[in-house]
Design a protein around this motif. Structure first.
Motif, mmCIF file in Angstrom:
data_model
loop_
_atom_site.group_PDB
_atom_site.id
_atom_site.type_symbol
_atom_site.label_atom_id
_atom_site.label_comp_id
_atom_site.label_asym_id
_atom_site.label_seq_id
_atom_site.Cartn_x
_atom_site.Cartn_y
_atom_site.Cartn_z
ATOM 1 N N UNK A 160 0.837 -1.195 0.000
ATOM 2 C CA UNK A 160 0.000 0.000 0.000
ATOM 3 C C UNK A 160 0.872 1.246 0.000
ATOM 4 N N UNK A 161 0.467 2.239 -0.763
ATOM 5 C CA UNK A 161 1.199 3.491 -0.814
ATOM 6 C C UNK A 161 0.701 4.476 0.232
ATOM 7 N N UNK A 162 1.610 5.306 0.682
ATOM 8 C CA UNK A 162 1.252 6.414 1.565
ATOM 9 C C UNK A 162 1.837 7.677 0.951
ATOM 10 N N UNK A 163 1.046 8.414 0.155
ATOM 11 C CA UNK A 163 1.572 9.593 -0.538
ATOM 12 C C UNK A 163 2.200 10.614 0.399
ATOM 13 N N UNK A 164 1.633 10.765 1.602
ATOM 14 C CA UNK A 164 2.195 11.762 2.522
ATOM 15 C C UNK A 164 3.577 11.364 3.031
ATOM 16 N N UNK A 165 3.846 10.050 3.089
ATOM 17 C CA UNK A 165 5.170 9.584 3.502
ATOM 18 C C UNK A 165 6.084 9.314 2.299
ATOM 19 N N UNK A 166 5.502 9.363 1.080
ATOM 20 C CA UNK A 166 6.239 9.078 -0.156
ATOM 21 C C UNK A 166 6.926 7.720 -0.099
ATOM 22 N N UNK A 167 6.138 6.700 0.263
ATOM 23 C CA UNK A 167 6.696 5.360 0.375
ATOM 24 C C UNK A 167 5.576 4.339 0.179
ATOM 25 N N UNK A 168 5.974 3.133 -0.220
ATOM 26 C CA UNK A 168 5.052 2.003 -0.263
ATOM 27 C C UNK A 168 5.471 1.022 0.822
ATOM 28 N N UNK A 169 4.499 0.513 1.557
ATOM 29 C CA UNK A 169 4.779 -0.376 2.670
ATOM 30 C C UNK A 169 3.809 -1.545 2.619
ATOM 31 N N UNK B 172 16.299 -5.782 -5.557
ATOM 32 C CA UNK B 172 15.414 -5.230 -6.590
ATOM 33 C C UNK B 172 14.155 -4.675 -5.934
ATOM 34 N N UNK B 173 13.515 -5.490 -5.129
ATOM 35 C CA UNK B 173 12.295 -5.048 -4.465
ATOM 36 C C UNK B 173 12.602 -4.111 -3.300
ATOM 37 N N UNK B 174 13.787 -4.233 -2.730
ATOM 38 C CA UNK B 174 14.198 -3.276 -1.710
ATOM 39 C C UNK B 174 14.214 -1.857 -2.246
ATOM 40 N N UNK B 175 14.643 -1.702 -3.491
ATOM 41 C CA UNK B 175 14.604 -0.397 -4.160
ATOM 42 C C UNK B 175 13.212 -0.064 -4.694
ATOM 43 N N UNK B 176 12.536 -1.053 -5.289
ATOM 44 C CA UNK B 176 11.285 -0.785 -5.995
ATOM 45 C C UNK B 176 10.199 -0.248 -5.070
ATOM 46 N N UNK B 177 10.149 -0.729 -3.822
ATOM 47 C CA UNK B 177 9.141 -0.233 -2.887
ATOM 48 C C UNK B 177 9.279 1.258 -2.615
ATOM 49 N N UNK B 178 10.444 1.706 -2.135
ATOM 50 C CA UNK B 178 10.616 3.150 -1.906
ATOM 51 C C UNK B 178 10.479 3.984 -3.177
ATOM 52 N N UNK B 179 11.037 3.509 -4.293
ATOM 53 C CA UNK B 179 10.953 4.279 -5.537
ATOM 54 C C UNK B 179 9.506 4.439 -5.988
ATOM 55 N N UNK B 180 8.717 3.397 -5.820
ATOM 56 C CA UNK B 180 7.313 3.474 -6.205
ATOM 57 C C UNK B 180 6.532 4.462 -5.379
ATOM 58 N N UNK B 181 6.967 4.683 -4.132
ATOM 59 C CA UNK B 181 6.307 5.666 -3.293
ATOM 60 C C UNK B 181 6.764 7.082 -3.563
ATOM 61 N N UNK B 182 7.994 7.232 -4.073
ATOM 62 C CA UNK B 182 8.564 8.557 -4.290
ATOM 63 C C UNK B 182 8.272 9.114 -5.681
ATOM 64 N N UNK B 183 8.044 8.202 -6.644
ATOM 65 C CA UNK B 183 7.870 8.631 -8.033
ATOM 66 C C UNK B 183 6.652 7.939 -8.639
ATOM 67 N N UNK B 184 6.118 8.524 -9.671
ATOM 68 C CA UNK B 184 4.973 7.939 -10.378
ATOM 69 C C UNK B 184 5.509 6.915 -11.368
#
Length: 366
Positions: A153-162, A246-258
């Motif tokens: 799930x994304x949290x736009x206010x935190x700019x991260x997916x968790x 790969x997924x360690x990066x993909x989670x944070x990147x998905x929350x920070x960028x579209x």
């Protein structure tokens, strides 16, 4: 791999129904759980049209339903808005739709806000009550979410997916019907990544090894049935052996960028494989008991190439865009790396990577 690889656990969906035309059985399957379903679908016109056979099957079986349409990848707000009274939840769609349904089913019976339950930014509160029965019907050969125990799930206010995560969140039934599945390149590469990362993971075990080997072989053979099965196998593998950088990066990147999750994984895979293999080889060269343990891990990289072939060439062939295509800048790297290191997926990486290693991965993928 594990210090003792013959001590492990394995869990997956209670029931898996695989085969062309199986979606037509959804009415009778749903009827065993209740008489009122919440059907989670995508918002596109195509998604609405494709779900019609499911809705018809429910009506014929005497199961009433409400639909809940979601757009894009789910956020905490998506789940908050979707909690509607029902006997069961059915998700018909890609990984985002299935994750939404999975989370709604869990939070219908566990009180409180979704933020209380998620990792990293939340309290990590445990799911203790059995979720509403959940049926997953994937329409893309990518995430394997139909057989996993978490929802991203994304949290736009935190700019991260968790992740919202619990063994209780495994679907009661997963219906994998190749007739309703598509397999775009980025999603196919997401499934491949989810077969490779558990295979080289420090948490791998003999059961996930067998699933990953067969999944990679079928992925390489190709065709919608093989890709659909490989995606399901990838979900089984990651749920029981973890993932990696790969997924360690993909989670944070998905929350920070579209940026779509599958596309990020595809762009990162070649560099992560290269840097991981080099780091493991260095530990082998160092020798001693630790080096001997890492020798078995190093051999797995060669085995992946034997089954799949040249991964960088494959990514080029499928025309996967680099990270910069999604607005990621080099000057952003120092802010990305701490978030990647904190991601739960990073715990499965075959070796602990340095900040220099992580910077190199981003640079090579950029």
């Amino acid at each position: 791999m594990n210090a003792n690889p013959l001590r492990f656990e394995f869990a997956t969906a209670t029931r898996i129904v695989f085969g062309a035309g199986k979606v037509q059985e959804i009415g009778m399957l749903a009827k065993t759980f209740g008489r009122r379903a919440l059907v989670v679908i995508g918002k596109s016109a195509g998604a609405v049209q494709r779900v019609e056979p499911v809705l018809s099957a429910l009506m014929q079986a005497g199961v009433d339903y409400d639909t809940y349409s979601v757009s894009g990848e789910p956020t905490l707000d998506t789940v908050r808005a979707g909690r509607k009274a029902c006997d069961l939840v059915i998700a018909f769609g890609g990984g985002s739709v299935i994750d939404t349904g999975k989370a709604i089913a869990a939070l219908l019976t566990n009180p409180g806000d979704p933020l209380e339950y998620v990792e990293v930014i939340g309290q990590g509160r445990a799911i203790v009550n059995q979720p509403v029965p959940f049926i997953a019907i994937p329409t893309t050969a990518g995430t394997g979410s139909e057989v996993t125990r978490n929802a991203v799930l994304g949290s736009p206010e935190h700019k991260v997916k968790v992740s919202l995560r619990s063994p209780l969140m495994l679907p009661r039934v997963a219906v994998i019907d190749p007739d309703v599945i598509i397999a775009p390149p980025a999603q196919r590469l997401d499934a491949l990544t989810q077969l490779i990362e558990p295979f080289v993971s420090c948490k791998a075990n003999p059961m996930t090894d067998a699933i990953c080997r067969e999944g990679m072989r079928r992925w390489r053979e190709g065709g919608i049935e093989n890709w659909a099965l490989a995606a399901t196998f990838s979900g089984m593998a990651l749920a029981n052996a973890g993932l990696g950088a790969v997924h360690g990066f993909a989670g944070p990147l998905g929350g920070m960028y579209d940026a779509p999750h599958g596309a990020l994984c595809a762009a990162l895979l070649p560099a992560v494989m290269e840097v991981n293999e080099r780091a493991v080889a260095a530990l082998v060269k160092r020798g001693g008991p630790e080096g001997r343990d890492y020798q078995s891990r190093l051999q797995r990289f060669s085995e992946v190439r034997q089954i799949i072939g040249d991964i960088p060439a494959l990514v080029r062939e499928l025309q996967i865009p680099p990270l910069r295509a999604y607005g990621i800048r080099r000057e952003d790297f120092p802010g990305i790396i701490p978030k990647a290191k904190a991601a739960s997926s990073m715990k499965g990486n075959p070796v602990v990577l340095t900040d220099a290693d992580l910077t190199e991965i981003l640079d090579k993928s950029w």
